[in-house]
Design a protein around this motif. Structure first.
Motif, short mmCIF file in Angstrom:
data_model
loop_
_atom_site.label_atom_id
_atom_site.label_comp_id
_atom_site.label_asym_id
_atom_site.label_seq_id
_atom_site.Cartn_x
_atom_site.Cartn_y
_atom_site.Cartn_z
N ASN A 10 -4.39 3.22 2.25
CA ASN A 10 -4.81 1.85 1.95
C ASN A 10 -4.95 1.56 0.47
O ASN A 10 -5.28 0.43 0.09
CB ASN A 10 -6.14 1.55 2.66
CG ASN A 10 -5.97 1.48 4.17
OD1 ASN A 10 -4.95 1.02 4.67
ND2 ASN A 10 -6.96 1.96 4.89
N PRO A 38 -3.31 0.72 -3.17
CA PRO A 38 -2.03 0.10 -3.56
C PRO A 38 -1.06 1.16 -4.05
O PRO A 38 -1.46 2.13 -4.71
CB PRO A 38 -2.43 -0.86 -4.67
CG PRO A 38 -3.72 -0.34 -5.21
CD PRO A 38 -4.41 0.31 -4.05
N THR A 80 0.82 -1.21 0.00
CA THR A 80 0.00 0.00 0.00
C THR A 80 0.86 1.26 0.00
O THR A 80 2.06 1.23 0.27
CB THR A 80 -0.91 0.03 1.24
OG1 THR A 80 -0.09 0.16 2.42
CG2 THR A 80 -1.77 -1.22 1.34
N ALA A 98 -9.02 0.56 -2.53
CA ALA A 98 -8.29 0.14 -1.34
C ALA A 98 -8.07 -1.37 -1.36
O ALA A 98 -8.96 -2.12 -1.75
CB ALA A 98 -9.04 0.56 -0.09
#
Length: 289
Positions: free
Chosen positions: A136, A138, A119, A235
């Motif tokens: 959150n 990537p 993340t 997320a």
């Protein structure tokens, strides 16, 4: 030692485990867009985690269909992927020649794989780069060398030996590593998965187009894809896991693996290690939507 640059996307392999090549010469705007879609997840041999759990069962195309164990490391949640074997690639009537010939690959020892893509928050915490907002999501816009640098830095953070020797030769204005010398050390720290390990973990004991089956209507429950009304990545962990507990293997951002790109699987080994370690042909990306 090798010096290489992987700034231009050479190959995409989508969430249906298909493989497609991209011309080396593409408009600069496209290169910029594609770069935003590159992410990765870390891997390591199971010695970093708990004792290996018992393995058994027999899934479609794989000699091991046992769900893996989730192990919480200091920063990452890792899934313990069992040893086994599987059919890698596409059947003759599916996909393109770059996905063939299909072959059986043996994964001789268990390994750990990040349960999600790395993340933004994790990348920023380890390397101090990248957006700290939306932690959150990537981490995108990373080069292959950035992924290697993250793995080494995470190993150092946990007192583990580095899996790579890395000498960054050139960075872009944002600090991303554009060119570097890289050599595997053979040590057991964090690393990128091989392409075979990635597909084995993605298939999770299945041989259908997706790990959840062959119904494209079910994609909305398992992967974030263009054409579903999505305007960008979501997320990590927002959708259903695969049978082994791994998240976002279908869709979301494309993920770097360690292998160099080949135009097909002719001559590929039956083991799950890195096949082509040369930089000249580009590096392989898997997943993505």
């Amino acid at each position: 030692d090798r010096v290489g640059s992987v700034e231009v996307l050479v190959v995409r392999r989508d969430g249906a485990l298909r493989r497609r090549s991209r011309p080396r010469s593409v408009p600069s705007a496209v290169v910029s867009l594609r770069r935003l879609m590159r992410s990765f997840r870390a891997a390591a041999f199971v010695a970093l985690g708990a004792a290996v759990s018992g393995c058994g069962g027999n899934g479609g195309g794989s000699t091991n269909s046992t769900p893996a164990v989730v192990i919480q490391r200091p920063l990452l949640a890792m899934v313990e992927v069992p040893a086994g074997s599987f059919l890698m690639g596409s059947p003759d009537d599916v996909g393109t020649a770059t996905e063939r010939p299909r072959r059986r690959v043996t994964v001789e020892r268990p390994f750990l794989m990040g349960q999600t893509e790395v993340t933004r928050g994790q990348f920023h915490e380890v390397l101090g780069r990248g957006a700290a907002t939306s932690p959150n999501l990537p981490m995108g816009a990373v080069t292959w060398f950035d992924a290697i640098e993250f793995c080494n830095a995470l190993s150092a953070r946990e007192g583990l030996p580095a899996a790579y020797e890395l000498d960054v030769v050139e960075r872009d204005p944002e600090g991303a590593a554009k060119r570097a010398r890289v050599r595997r050390t053979g040590a057991g720290g964090y690393r990128l998965p091989s392409e075979a390990e990635w597909e084995y973990a993605c298939r999770a004991g299945t041989e259908t187009p997706w790990s959840f089956g062959d119904d494209p209507e079910a994609l909305v429950e398992h992967g974030c894809f263009q054409g579903q009304g999505s305007t960008g990545p979501q997320a990590v962990g927002s959708l259903a896991p695969n049978p082994w507990g791994l998240l976002d293997m279908h869709g979301n951002l494309w993920e770097w693996v360690e292998d160099g790109f080949q135009s097909g699987y002719s001559g590929a080994p039956a083991h799950s290690g890195v096949w082509n370690d040369e930089v000249g042909g580009g590096r392989v990306l898997r997943g993505g939507g």
